[in-house]
Design an enzyme around this catalytic site. Structure first.
Site, PDB file in Angstrom:
ATOM      1  N   LYS A 230       0.827  -1.217   0.000  1.00 17.17           N
ATOM      2  CA  LYS A 230       0.000   0.000   0.000  1.00 17.17           C
ATOM      3  C   LYS A 230       0.859   1.264   0.000  1.00 17.17           C
ATOM      4  CE  LYS A 230      -4.344  -1.962   1.166  1.00 17.17           C
ATOM      5  NZ  LYS A 230      -5.416  -2.262   2.090  1.00 17.17           N
ATOM      6  N   ARG A 270      -3.592 -10.194   4.207  1.00 19.33           N
ATOM      7  CA  ARG A 270      -3.932 -10.267   2.778  1.00 19.33           C
ATOM      8  C   ARG A 270      -2.754  -9.684   2.014  1.00 19.33           C
ATOM      9  NH1 ARG A 270      -5.857  -6.936  -1.040  1.00 19.33           N
ATOM     10  NH2 ARG A 270      -7.364  -7.722  -2.544  1.00 19.33           N
TER      11      ARG A 270
END
Ligand code: PMM
Length: 292
Positions: A230, A270
């Site tokens: 991210k 994840r």
């Protein structure tokens, strides 16, 4: 003598119908999209997505999360027909190959088709807010439901990243969504929470959430966390000119956070790179054994 790690030796949460290896689960991401920030376009053809998922399974993924809609800021939503066209053949094939598949979608109709094709978990990044039929559908199908913290679609989420105290507000808003999930009939042992890092959150918000995840533990539910590749990691690792580190080069930082998350008994992470993150989970699980 000093302790090796600050660990809580309570048993890790388990969810019926999903793998229970006694350590943090590693969920491998397969985005069947042309435009995801981390891997957009690489697995857009079903055959490429399937091959990639089989590689992730061989690297030790416990669950494969298949998604057909990019949630990157500003992304345009595919319509339902296109989303189904992207994900259903992939889910069918992976299920036949023995994978435990999760469907990453905000649409109840996609959940119904995905579960019919073999999916065993619903990953709804909208926490039931994008489609009013979502929670009742997951309840009827009897599949575990990931309820992520969310404040709006990709075109609105950046302007909604405003909080007095991000951790307190995420906990409050998630509590409301979980209460709704239970009221709609999802079993209490089948709801998983997710702080939704990067969704209507700045880098600073993400770090505060990661520093204070124990405040979300208070909800008493298994937690899934998605940090992999991210933007807040890209910003952390920016070069001397301030250019963020590109997404494919954020895997080591992602795995570093996975170690921390696994040490604190997070239910699942994840991730895009399964091998590195499975290794990180193995290190944490071994350390916990020593500390016990
Ligand atoms: N992040 C993305 C997509 N789906 N699902 C859950 N439960 N949690 C997340 O943090 C999450 C998610 C965005 O990342 P991607 O575009 O690389 O898949």
């Amino acid at each position: 003598m000093a302790r090796v790690a600050q660990v809580d030796n309570a048993a890790i949460a388990t969810v019926p119908g999903l793998p229970q290896p006694g350590r943090t689960l590693v969920i491998g991401v397969v985005n069947v999209t042309p435009d995801s920030f981390s891997d957009g376009g690489r697995w857009f053809e079903p055959a490429d997505a399937i091959r990639h998922a089989l590689d992730l399974m061989a690297e030790g993924a416990d669950i494969i999360d298949v998604g057909g809609e990019s949630t990157r800021p500003g992304a345009v939503r595919p319509d339902q027909t296109e989303e189904l066209r992207r994900v259903i053949p992939v889910i069918r094939e992976l299920t036949a190959a023995g994978a435990v598949v999760s469907i990453d979608t905000m649409r109840a109709s996609v959940v119904t088709a995905a579960v019919a094709a073999g999916a065993r978990m619903v990953n709804d990044v909208s926490g039931g807010q994008a489609d009013p039929a979502m929670m009742a559908t997951a309840a009827d199908l009897g599949v575990p439901y990931v309820c992520m913290h969310w404040r709006g679609h990709a075109d609105q989420m950046q302007s909604r990243a405003v909080y007095r105290d991000v951790v307190v507000e995420v906990a409050e808003e998630l509590t409301r969504q979980v209460e709704r999930a239970l009221k709609e009939g999802i079993a209490a042992d089948s709801v998983i929470i997710d702080p939704g890092l990067g969704f209507a959150k700045t880098a600073e918000h993400n770090w505060q959430l990661l520093q204070r995840l124990d405040e979300l533990d208070a909800l008493g539910l298994p937690m899934l966390v998605g940090v992999s590749r991210k933007k807040f990691l890209g910003l952390l690792l920016a070069d001397a000119d301030g250019q963020p580190r590109p997404a494919p080069h954020r895997d080591d930082a992602s795995a570093a956070l996975t170690t921390v998350l696994a040490l604190r008994q997070t239910w699942a992470v994840r991730v895009h790179s399964v091998r590195q993150n499975r290794d990180a989970v193995a290190v944490a699980a071994r350390l916990r054994d020593i500390a016990r």
